[in-house]
Design an enzyme around this catalytic site. Structure first.
Site, mmCIF file in Angstrom:
data_model
loop_
_atom_site.group_PDB
_atom_site.id
_atom_site.type_symbol
_atom_site.label_atom_id
_atom_site.label_comp_id
_atom_site.label_asym_id
_atom_site.label_seq_id
_atom_site.Cartn_x
_atom_site.Cartn_y
_atom_site.Cartn_z
ATOM 1 C CG LEU A 1 -1.812 -1.190 1.434
ATOM 2 C CD1 LEU A 1 -2.820 -0.905 2.542
ATOM 3 C CD2 LEU A 1 -2.531 -1.574 0.142
ATOM 4 N NE ARG B 1 1.914 12.575 9.890
ATOM 5 C CZ ARG B 1 1.789 11.474 10.629
ATOM 6 N NH1 ARG B 1 2.264 11.450 11.856
ATOM 7 N NH2 ARG B 1 1.228 10.392 10.126
ATOM 8 C CG ASP C 1 4.127 4.206 5.659
ATOM 9 O OD1 ASP C 1 3.902 2.985 5.840
ATOM 10 O OD2 ASP C 1 3.400 5.098 6.133
ATOM 11 N N GLY D 1 -2.459 0.555 16.091
ATOM 12 C CA GLY D 1 -3.589 -0.323 16.388
ATOM 13 C C GLY D 1 -3.155 -1.342 17.434
ATOM 14 N NE ARG E 1 31.560 12.762 -10.713
ATOM 15 C CZ ARG E 1 31.684 13.569 -11.767
ATOM 16 N NH1 ARG E 1 32.808 14.251 -11.956
ATOM 17 N NH2 ARG E 1 30.698 13.691 -12.629
ATOM 18 C CE1 TYR F 1 30.475 19.179 -21.444
ATOM 19 C CE2 TYR F 1 30.850 20.819 -19.730
ATOM 20 C CZ TYR F 1 30.026 20.232 -20.669
ATOM 21 O OH TYR F 1 28.738 20.702 -20.820
HETATM 22 C C1 UD1 Z 1 -2.075 1.583 10.322
HETATM 23 C C2 UD1 Z 1 -2.910 0.482 10.978
HETATM 24 C C3 UD1 Z 1 -2.525 0.372 12.450
HETATM 25 C C4 UD1 Z 1 -1.046 0.073 12.580
HETATM 26 C C5 UD1 Z 1 -0.225 1.141 11.831
HETATM 27 C C6 UD1 Z 1 1.209 0.733 11.768
HETATM 28 C C7 UD1 Z 1 -5.055 0.392 9.813
HETATM 29 C C8 UD1 Z 1 -6.487 0.791 9.864
HETATM 30 N N1 UD1 Z 1 -4.298 0.811 10.840
HETATM 31 O O1 UD1 Z 1 -2.443 2.805 10.922
HETATM 32 O O2 UD1 Z 1 -3.263 -0.649 13.083
HETATM 33 O O3 UD1 Z 1 -0.655 0.031 13.944
HETATM 34 O O4 UD1 Z 1 -0.695 1.288 10.476
HETATM 35 O O5 UD1 Z 1 1.986 1.729 11.174
HETATM 36 O O6 UD1 Z 1 -4.659 -0.319 8.921
HETATM 37 N N2 UD1 Z 1 -2.985 3.764 2.666
HETATM 38 C C9 UD1 Z 1 -3.470 3.723 1.391
HETATM 39 N N3 UD1 Z 1 -4.748 4.077 1.156
HETATM 40 C C10 UD1 Z 1 -5.580 4.462 2.150
HETATM 41 C C11 UD1 Z 1 -5.093 4.508 3.459
HETATM 42 C C12 UD1 Z 1 -3.787 4.144 3.698
HETATM 43 O O7 UD1 Z 1 -2.740 3.375 0.464
HETATM 44 O O8 UD1 Z 1 -6.755 4.752 1.841
HETATM 45 C C13 UD1 Z 1 -1.599 3.365 2.917
HETATM 46 C C14 UD1 Z 1 -0.756 4.525 3.396
HETATM 47 O O9 UD1 Z 1 -0.118 5.156 2.312
HETATM 48 C C15 UD1 Z 1 0.249 3.833 4.312
HETATM 49 C C16 UD1 Z 1 -0.500 2.637 4.845
HETATM 50 O O10 UD1 Z 1 -1.581 2.425 3.963
HETATM 51 O O11 UD1 Z 1 1.367 3.369 3.587
HETATM 52 C C17 UD1 Z 1 -0.978 2.816 6.273
HETATM 53 O O12 UD1 Z 1 -1.892 3.882 6.338
HETATM 54 P P1 UD1 Z 1 -1.881 4.935 7.522
HETATM 55 O O13 UD1 Z 1 -2.944 5.914 7.271
HETATM 56 O O14 UD1 Z 1 -0.507 5.428 7.749
HETATM 57 O O15 UD1 Z 1 -2.320 3.991 8.746
HETATM 58 P P2 UD1 Z 1 -2.083 4.250 10.282
HETATM 59 O O16 UD1 Z 1 -3.111 5.185 10.797
HETATM 60 O O17 UD1 Z 1 -0.675 4.556 10.545
HETATM 61 CA CA CA Z 2 1.195 5.243 9.328
#
Ligand code: UD1
Ligand code: CA
Length: 451
Positions: free
Chosen positions: A11, A18, A108, A144, A319, A373
């Site tokens: 994902l 941020r 990430d 979570g 390089r 160059y």
């Molecule tokens: C999520 C978890 C949480 C966990 C934490 C760990 C869920 C609901 N929560 O929370 O339990 O402890 O990660 O870091 O899964 N993303 C998408 N599309 C979306 C939403 C998110 O691609 O619609 C991707 C984000 O880019 C990211 C990842 O999913 O890479 C996690 O999303 P994020 O919103 O950071 O979740 P957290 O609130 O951190």
């Molecule tokens: Ca996150």
């Protein structure tokens, strides 16, 4: 287990506000490689089959980047960010092809290790329906929480939806989930968005699966595996952890690092046993160092091959396109780019060698510059075997110095020098007897007259 088919979904649709960056968050680099590519590499190292990338923010840049780091990956665009379960369903057509294992990872979370993925898949092979990678932290805010009853995982509760008791749980969700492919779509489609954020939470499939009588487990990994990068301070933290791991791996493989905390590797640096690396050395991508090579302090090396028993630095810069054969030497304040330096050649001090060959056993004097160059084109300098280039010479490319050719110090060489010839390319020295004293006296009296 390798006989089980697998789909790895990463994902990476989030905006990453941020980071305060024009670049999509997951393309920010650790050890010279985008974070999301680290995740893809771990998936590949765990034999994680087909790769699906869920992208959204910066989709074009993401596609371009992934063509490089994961050319086999399929991209799926999540048009609206409605939560992690919704994001996984963007790859619905891939999931629907039917896999034994479906792995979900976050782009990430770059420090996830292949062995954590393998451990989760093993649980699936043993019959689990869903496996969650958990970690323990004294400071669980924002994560979570893994809610267990009698050794079984029954739910994951997001911070905002936790009761006071649940908030005290320190066993957290890393984000990595392994799902039995037979149930994946059914579980994902059952997720609703009735929660504090109004999002479709991937984490909800735990309670759904448990209610359907599937076995749900949490496996545990170190905090590093779960480190989510949200801002540049965390990016630096991720870099530090990655470097620490890599240094240890290098040392255990037989590389001496005199001051390991000051040596920086790239994701693909290869260093052979018995290489010796002094403090403050930086490796950019594409470096291979052979055994017995010595890299002295404060050297910066990128896209280069350093042969066995070669000596580099201190304060040298190699390089891209540099290839140094065994026993050659590139000393202090030298820059070498796109050049082949053959066996035993010496470039000991203050030189620039670019777009060139330096033949075996040749000696390049201090201050030698290949003028490669002209403001428009790059040209090549070929320096033969055992050639000698006197100090402070400019070799104006294209130009060839034959084997054993000798260039006098201070020369500007614009024409080829045949083998074994001696070339002068400078004004002849003149001696004017007594004129030094006369000049001095004239200047002194002129100054006195002016006072
Ligand atoms: C999520 C978890 C949480 C966990 C934490 C760990 C869920 C609901 N929560 O929370 O339990 O402890 O990660 O870091 O899964 N993303 C998408 N599309 C979306 C939403 C998110 O691609 O619609 C991707 C984000 O880019 C990211 C990842 O999913 O890479 C996690 O999303 P994020 O919103 O950071 O979740 P957290 O609130 O951190
Ligand atoms: Ca996150």
């Amino acid at each position: 287990m390798s006989s089980r088919s697998c789909l790895s979904i990463i994902l990476a649709a989030g905006e990453g506000t941020r980071m305060k960056s024009a670049l999509p968050k997951v393309l920010h680099k650790i050890a010279g490689l985008p974070m999301v590519a680290h995740v893809a590499r771990s998936a590949e190292a765990a034999g994680a089959g087909d790769l699906a990338l869920v992208i959204g923010h910066g989709a074009e840049e993401m596609r371009k980047a992934s063509a490089k780091f994961a050319p086999r990956a399929e991209s799926f665009v999540q048009e609206q960010r409605l939560g992690t379960a919704h994001a996984v369903l963007a790859a619905r057509t891939a999931i629907a092809r039917g896999y034994d294992d479906v792995l979900v990872m976050f782009g990430d979370t770059p420090l996830i290790e292949a062995k954590a993925l393998t451990a989760a898949r093993e649980k699936l092979a043993q019959g689990a329906g869903v496996v969650v990678l958990g970690f323990r932290t004294p400071n669980p805010t924002g994560y979570g929480r893994l809610i267990e009853t009698g050794g079984k995982l029954v739910a994951i509760r997001e911070e905002k939806d936790c009761s006071e008791d649940e908030r005290r749980v320190t066993f957290c969700n890393s984000g990595l989930m392994a799902i039995d492919g037979r149930y994946a779509l059914r579980l994902l489609e059952a997720v609703g968005n009735d929660n504090a954020k109004g999002e479709y939470y991937l984490t909800d499939i735990v309670a759904i699966a448990a209610a359907q009588g599937l076995d749900v487990f949490a496996t545990e990994a170190s905090f590093e595996n779960a480190l989510g990068i949200n801002n540049r301070a965390e990016l630096a933290e991720g870099e530090a952890i990655w470097q620490k791991r890599r240094r240890r791996e290098a040392m255990l493989a037989g590389v001496t690092l005199v001051a390991p905390d000051t040596v920086f590797f790239a994701y693909d640096t290869e260093v052979a046993p018995d290489a010796y690396i002094e403090p403050n050395v930086f490796f950019g991508p594409g470096v291979k160092v052979d055994g017995g090579a010595v890299i002295h302090a404060f050297s910066h090396i990128e896209g280069a091959h350093v042969g066995s028993r070669v000596e580099i630095g201190p304060f040298a810069r190699l390089r891209p396109g540099t290839d140094i054969d065994e026993r050659a030497k590139v000393g202090n304040f030298c820059e070498v780019k796109n050049a082949k330096v053959e066996q035993g050649a010496k470039i000991s001090h203050l030189a620039y060698i670019g777009d060139a060959r330096v033949g075996a056993e040749a000696n390049i004097g201090a201050g030698t510059i290949t003028c490669n160059y002209d403001g428009f084109n790059k040209s090549y300098t070929d320096i033969g075997r055992k050639a000698f280039i006197g100090s402070n010479s400019s070799l104006v490319a294209p130009v060839t110095i034959g084997d054993g050719g000798h260039v006098a110090a201070g020369s500007v060489i614009t024409e080829d020098v045949p083998s074994d010839a001696l070339a002068f390319g400078r004004a002849r020295q003149k001696i004017l007897p007594e004129r030094g004293r006369m000049l001095r006296e004239r200047l002194a009296s002129a100054k006195k007259a002016a006072e």
